[in-house]
Design a protein around this motif. Structure first.
Motif, PDB file in Angstrom:
ATOM      1  N   CYS A 160       0.838  -1.203   0.000  1.00 34.37           N
ATOM      2  CA  CYS A 160       0.000   0.000   0.000  1.00 34.37           C
ATOM      3  C   CYS A 160       0.872   1.253   0.000  1.00 34.37           C
ATOM      4  O   CYS A 160       2.034   1.225   0.403  1.00 34.37           O
ATOM      5  CB  CYS A 160      -0.903   0.011   1.229  1.00 34.37           C
ATOM      6  N   PHE A 161       0.290   2.353  -0.418  1.00 30.31           N
ATOM      7  CA  PHE A 161       1.017   3.625  -0.421  1.00 30.31           C
ATOM      8  C   PHE A 161       0.929   4.320   0.931  1.00 30.31           C
ATOM      9  O   PHE A 161       1.672   5.253   1.197  1.00 30.31           O
ATOM     10  CB  PHE A 161       0.462   4.535  -1.528  1.00 30.31           C
ATOM     11  N   ASP A 162       0.029   3.868   1.762  1.00 32.28           N
ATOM     12  CA  ASP A 162      -0.155   4.432   3.100  1.00 32.28           C
ATOM     13  C   ASP A 162       0.257   3.375   4.118  1.00 32.28           C
ATOM     14  O   ASP A 162       0.424   2.194   3.781  1.00 32.28           O
ATOM     15  CB  ASP A 162      -1.626   4.827   3.291  1.00 32.28           C
ATOM     16  N   LYS A 163       0.416   3.784   5.365  1.00 29.13           N
ATOM     17  CA  LYS A 163       0.771   2.831   6.418  1.00 29.13           C
ATOM     18  C   LYS A 163      -0.252   1.696   6.500  1.00 29.13           C
ATOM     19  O   LYS A 163      -1.442   1.936   6.304  1.00 29.13           O
ATOM     20  CB  LYS A 163       0.848   3.572   7.767  1.00 29.13           C
ATOM     21  N   PRO A 164       0.173   0.458   6.708  1.00 30.20           N
ATOM     22  CA  PRO A 164       1.517   0.008   7.104  1.00 30.20           C
ATOM     23  C   PRO A 164       2.419  -0.379   5.932  1.00 30.20           C
ATOM     24  O   PRO A 164       3.405  -1.072   6.141  1.00 30.20           O
ATOM     25  CB  PRO A 164       1.211  -1.198   7.976  1.00 30.20           C
ATOM     26  N   TYR A 165       2.075   0.009   4.703  1.00 30.32           N
ATOM     27  CA  TYR A 165       2.874  -0.218   3.499  1.00 30.32           C
ATOM     28  C   TYR A 165       2.826  -1.673   3.020  1.00 30.32           C
ATOM     29  O   TYR A 165       2.674  -1.919   1.824  1.00 30.32           O
ATOM     30  CB  TYR A 165       4.325   0.243   3.678  1.00 30.32           C
ATOM     31  N   ILE A 166       2.997  -2.616   3.919  1.00 33.36           N
ATOM     32  CA  ILE A 166       2.794  -4.039   3.624  1.00 33.36           C
ATOM     33  C   ILE A 166       1.767  -4.547   4.628  1.00 33.36           C
ATOM     34  O   ILE A 166       1.880  -4.264   5.829  1.00 33.36           O
ATOM     35  CB  ILE A 166       4.101  -4.850   3.781  1.00 33.36           C
ATOM     36  N   LEU A 167       0.774  -5.289   4.156  1.00 29.39           N
ATOM     37  CA  LEU A 167      -0.211  -5.845   5.089  1.00 29.39           C
ATOM     38  C   LEU A 167       0.393  -7.093   5.733  1.00 29.39           C
ATOM     39  O   LEU A 167       0.176  -8.220   5.293  1.00 29.39           O
ATOM     40  CB  LEU A 167      -1.510  -6.165   4.356  1.00 29.39           C
ATOM     41  N   PHE A 168       1.163  -6.869   6.788  1.00 29.36           N
ATOM     42  CA  PHE A 168       1.919  -7.958   7.419  1.00 29.36           C
ATOM     43  C   PHE A 168       1.003  -9.059   7.952  1.00 29.36           C
ATOM     44  O   PHE A 168       1.277 -10.241   7.776  1.00 29.36           O
ATOM     45  CB  PHE A 168       2.784  -7.411   8.556  1.00 29.36           C
ATOM     46  N   GLY A 169      -0.057  -8.671   8.639  1.00 29.40           N
ATOM     47  CA  GLY A 169      -0.939  -9.660   9.247  1.00 29.40           C
ATOM     48  C   GLY A 169      -1.680 -10.509   8.241  1.00 29.40           C
ATOM     49  O   GLY A 169      -2.159 -11.600   8.568  1.00 29.40           O
ATOM     50  N   GLN A 170      -1.789 -10.037   6.992  1.00 32.37           N
ATOM     51  CA  GLN A 170      -2.544 -10.752   5.970  1.00 32.37           C
ATOM     52  C   GLN A 170      -1.662 -11.648   5.096  1.00 32.37           C
ATOM     53  O   GLN A 170      -2.160 -12.318   4.195  1.00 32.37           O
ATOM     54  CB  GLN A 170      -3.306  -9.745   5.099  1.00 32.37           C
ATOM     55  N   LEU A 171      -0.349 -11.634   5.342  1.00 26.09           N
ATOM     56  CA  LEU A 171       0.532 -12.537   4.600  1.00 26.09           C
ATOM     57  C   LEU A 171       0.256 -13.974   5.027  1.00 26.09           C
ATOM     58  O   LEU A 171       0.204 -14.282   6.213  1.00 26.09           O
ATOM     59  CB  LEU A 171       2.000 -12.182   4.855  1.00 26.09           C
ATOM     60  N   GLU A 172       0.085 -14.851   4.045  1.00 23.12           N
ATOM     61  CA  GLU A 172      -0.259 -16.244   4.324  1.00 23.12           C
ATOM     62  C   GLU A 172       0.834 -17.166   3.804  1.00 23.12           C
ATOM     63  O   GLU A 172       1.305 -17.011   2.680  1.00 23.12           O
ATOM     64  CB  GLU A 172      -1.598 -16.584   3.672  1.00 23.12           C
ATOM     65  N   LEU A 173       1.227 -18.099   4.642  1.00 25.77           N
ATOM     66  CA  LEU A 173       2.280 -19.033   4.261  1.00 25.77           C
ATOM     67  C   LEU A 173       1.808 -19.908   3.095  1.00 25.77           C
ATOM     68  O   LEU A 173       0.734 -20.496   3.149  1.00 25.77           O
ATOM     69  CB  LEU A 173       2.653 -19.899   5.461  1.00 25.77           C
ATOM     70  N   LEU A 174       2.622 -19.999   2.059  1.00 23.70           N
ATOM     71  CA  LEU A 174       2.222 -20.712   0.836  1.00 23.70           C
ATOM     72  C   LEU A 174       1.880 -22.167   1.107  1.00 23.70           C
ATOM     73  O   LEU A 174       0.889 -22.678   0.591  1.00 23.70           O
ATOM     74  CB  LEU A 174       3.343 -20.620  -0.209  1.00 23.70           C
ATOM     75  N   ASN A 175       2.657 -22.861   1.935  1.00 21.66           N
ATOM     76  CA  ASN A 175       2.388 -24.288   2.132  1.00 21.66           C
ATOM     77  C   ASN A 175       1.180 -24.551   3.018  1.00 21.66           C
ATOM     78  O   ASN A 175       0.789 -25.683   3.211  1.00 21.66           O
ATOM     79  CB  ASN A 175       3.618 -25.020   2.674  1.00 21.66           C
ATOM     80  N   GLU A 176       0.577 -23.477   3.579  1.00 18.80           N
ATOM     81  CA  GLU A 176      -0.654 -23.646   4.353  1.00 18.80           C
ATOM     82  C   GLU A 176      -1.879 -23.272   3.534  1.00 18.80           C
ATOM     83  O   GLU A 176      -3.002 -23.384   3.988  1.00 18.80           O
ATOM     84  CB  GLU A 176      -0.604 -22.810   5.628  1.00 18.80           C
ATOM     85  N   LYS A 177      -1.630 -22.786   2.337  1.00 21.75           N
ATOM     86  CA  LYS A 177      -2.732 -22.451   1.434  1.00 21.75           C
ATOM     87  C   LYS A 177      -2.838 -23.561   0.398  1.00 21.75           C
ATOM     88  O   LYS A 177      -1.845 -24.192   0.025  1.00 21.75           O
ATOM     89  CB  LYS A 177      -2.444 -21.114   0.740  1.00 21.75           C
ATOM     90  N   LYS A 178      -4.029 -23.815  -0.055  1.00 21.69           N
ATOM     91  CA  LYS A 178      -4.240 -24.879  -1.036  1.00 21.69           C
ATOM     92  C   LYS A 178      -3.404 -24.630  -2.280  1.00 21.69           C
ATOM     93  O   LYS A 178      -3.451 -23.562  -2.882  1.00 21.69           O
ATOM     94  CB  LYS A 178      -5.721 -24.961  -1.419  1.00 21.69           C
TER      95      LYS A 178
END
Length: 613
Positions: free
Chosen positions: A592-610
């Motif tokens: 994002c262009f505004d804080k927090p710039y990267i949505l850290f809490g929404q990052l999902e580990l690839l091997n836990e996603k289908k």
């Protein structure tokens, strides 16, 4: 609270427009992406989890500077604001993907028929760590705490327009907020202040009989006639900003540990109330742990990236990321991009040194102009930032195209003209020591100027050394002094400096300039560190605040930008370009262009996603 500059849209449009979000998949080049490329940037998902990638669902974020503190009221650093997006929640928030106002702890954004009163209803789900449901009493307590004159609150002026908060007689989950004036930013001020648990911070109900608006407490019937000094002293205690056990918020993460100077660790809360909400992306959280790790040395950052020791960052030095782009192992493991931001860096003058008994170097406009002409900003951007910064002319980011004053041109670099201005201001080398001097109050005073700046990336120290060398060519003895964030903030707030180099975290949200540029903000030791301001500038700030018409407000905004520009209270340097990297073991990487710039809490580990078939 960090300063929020104005995003011009009419109030009715902000609350009613049906906006279709646009995103841009980041391109693998060195171009700086802006909001013209989309509302946000979606980094591409990897299709395969490589064998040497870590499988732990713990996210490690590299950063350059830790928070000054995590107290709910009195911190100032950008890193603190980033952590707050994960550990706290507010009544309303700015959606970082769309930069629009959204309901957070309340069910919906209310429509006010008079622009002064707003009736809210709390969501049923929010609860504190002890399981207690969020109540209206918590809301009222929070704003009593923020407006209490005895509490150390950074940016309290943002709440100057708040008149009262009153419980609803017919609905225990509802309350009405009343403002003093109709202002464009009335609702947006509610995004900056986390809601706190009354029971945790005021177990003895010390604020029960005090109003939300503390003005003229003595004259209000039924109110205590004395201020709650004992409670305020306890609440101001640094333990509430440093002891993880005493950092309490409504966010999905809590502070697990904090090793000062090394790592700040957040832990996802179990059975958090957001799990009961709809599947909106901003209420979904995946990393079980988020470790913010300080790595400032450029060689150490290079090594850490090559060894995959961190997962994400928006704080890499430009030349580090450019060097990493040459490394095939890095590009195999990480996505990256450059994005514009609303944040800027600048050098501030002390225009009113008498309060802190400093030497009066900068009350003369010609001296300030000379220092601006001696500051080689283009050379800094080219040599120290590898052209990954945007030259700054005024105090508003070009991302805000509707109000950005493009008539203002960057100050020119001209050593000879600077020397002439200094001479015209009475600064001469009277004793032949190659340092300019002047008789001030009957005493010969050398032009020896202290520049304070924050401990952090080496590029900031390189900037200070470059300034020292260039300023010396005009007879100025610049004395750089690096300070940790707390010491630097203390000197800036107390106006105990000659020059300071710092940054301001701005935003897309509507706001006023009161907390950063008004004379009251200097007198009250808020974010007007320079002492800029006059009756005319205060009047213009007030006019901006009360003007709701989009076109008229834009013209006032541009006039204020020019007023600051013409008075030289600061030397504008550059708008920061965020150097974004995210490890490919994480998917759903939104920038994002505004804080927090990267949505850290929404990052999902690839091997836990289908996995795709």
């Amino acid at each position: 609270m960090f300063s929020r500059f104005v995003f011009i849209l009419s109030v009715s449009f902000l609350f009613s427009c049906q906006h279709e979000n646009t995103s841009q998949t980041a391109v693998p080049d060195n171009r700086v992406l802006t909001n013209a490329d989309g509302d946000y940037i979606q980094l591409p998902d990897a299709l395969k989890f490589l064998s040497d990638w870590k499988k732990e669902n713990n996210l490690t974020v590299q950063w350059m500077q830790e928070p000054d503190n995590l107290h709910p009221c009195n911190g100032r650093t950008l890193s603190r604001a980033i952590v707050f997006t994960l550990i706290h929640r507010s009544l309303l928030s700015i959606d970082p993907m769309t930069r629009k106002l959204k309901a957070d702890l309340v069910k919906e954004i209310p429509v006010s028929h008079d622009g002064l009163t707003y009736r809210f209803e709390l969501k049923d789900e929010p609860a504190f760590d002890d399981g207690a449901q969020l109540t209206v009493d918590d809301v009222i307590f929070s704003f009593k705490a923020y407006t209490c004159p005895l509490v150390n609150v950074s940016g309290r002026s943002a709440l100057n327009n708040l008149l009262n908060i009153v419980k609803d007689n017919s609905n225990a989950r509802a309350f009405t907020v009343t403002m003093k004036k109709v202002l464009a930013q009335n609702l947006f001020i509610l995004t900056d202040f986390p809601i706190l648990e009354k029971k945790f911070y005021d177990a003895d109900d010390a604020l029960k009989n005090y109003p939300v608006n503390w003005v003229n407490v003595e004259d209000q019937p039924g109110m205590n006639k004395t201020f709650p000094t004992a409670w305020a002293a306890a609440f101001n205690d640094g333990k509430y900003g440093n002891d993880p056990a005493l950092i309490n918020g409504l966010g999905a993460y809590k502070v697990k540990s904090w090793e000062r100077g090394q790592t700040l660790t957040l832990e996802m809360k179990k059975n958090h109330w957001t799990e009961k909400l709809s599947a909106e992306i901003l209420n979904q959280f995946y990393p079980k742990q988020i470790n913010f790790k300080i790595i400032t040395d450029e060689n150490a950052i290079l090594l850490a990236a090559r060894n995959q020791e961190f997962d994400a960052s928006f704080w890499l030095p430009s030349k580090v990321l450019l060097e990493l782009h040459k490394d095939s192992s890095f590009t195999k493991n990480y996505n990256s991009c450059y994005t514009a931001s609303y944040d800027f860096s600048y050098i501030g003058f002390n225009l009113k040194p008498q309060e802190s008994k400093r030497t009066d170097f900068f009350s003369d406009l010609n001296v300030r102009k000379a220092f601006a002409m001696l500051t080689p900003v283009d050379l800094m951007i080219q040599n120290l930032f590898s052209d990954k910064a945007l030259r700054m002319s005024g105090i508003v980011s070009p991302l805000k195209k509707d109000i950005f004053n493009d008539d203002l041109k960057s100050y020119s670099f001209n050593i000879d003209e600077a020397k002439k201005l200094l001479s015209d201001a009475g600064w001469k080398d009277l004793d032949g020591d190659k340092i300019l001097d002047k008789i001030i109050n009957g005493k010969k005073t050398d032009l020896k100027v202290e520049l304070i700046f924050p401990l952090g990336p080496s590029v900031i120290q390189d900037m200070a050394l470059m300034l020292k060398d260039v300023y010396a060519k005009a007879g100025i003895d610049l004395q750089p002094q690096v300070l940790d964030p707390n010491a630097l903030g203390g000197k800036m707030v107390s106006h105990d400096f000659d020059l300071f180099m710092s940054g301001l975290s701005s935003s897309s949200a509507p706001s006023d300039y009161t907390g950063t540029w008004s004379t009251a903000a200097w007198l009250n030791h808020e974010n007007n560190f320079t002492g800029f301001g006059s009756a005319a500038s205060d009047a213009l700030i007030d006019s901006i605040n009360v003007t709701l018409d989009e076109a008229k407000r834009a013209q006032l905004e541009k006039a204020f930008q020019k007023m600051v520009y013409d008075n030289y209270p600061i030397i504008p340097l550059y708008f920061n370009v965020k150097k974004i990297v995210v490890h490919k073991r994480w998917v759903n990487a939104i920038v994002c262009f505004d804080k927090p710039y990267i949505l850290f809490g929404q990052l999902e580990l690839l091997n836990e996603k289908k996995q795709p078939e």
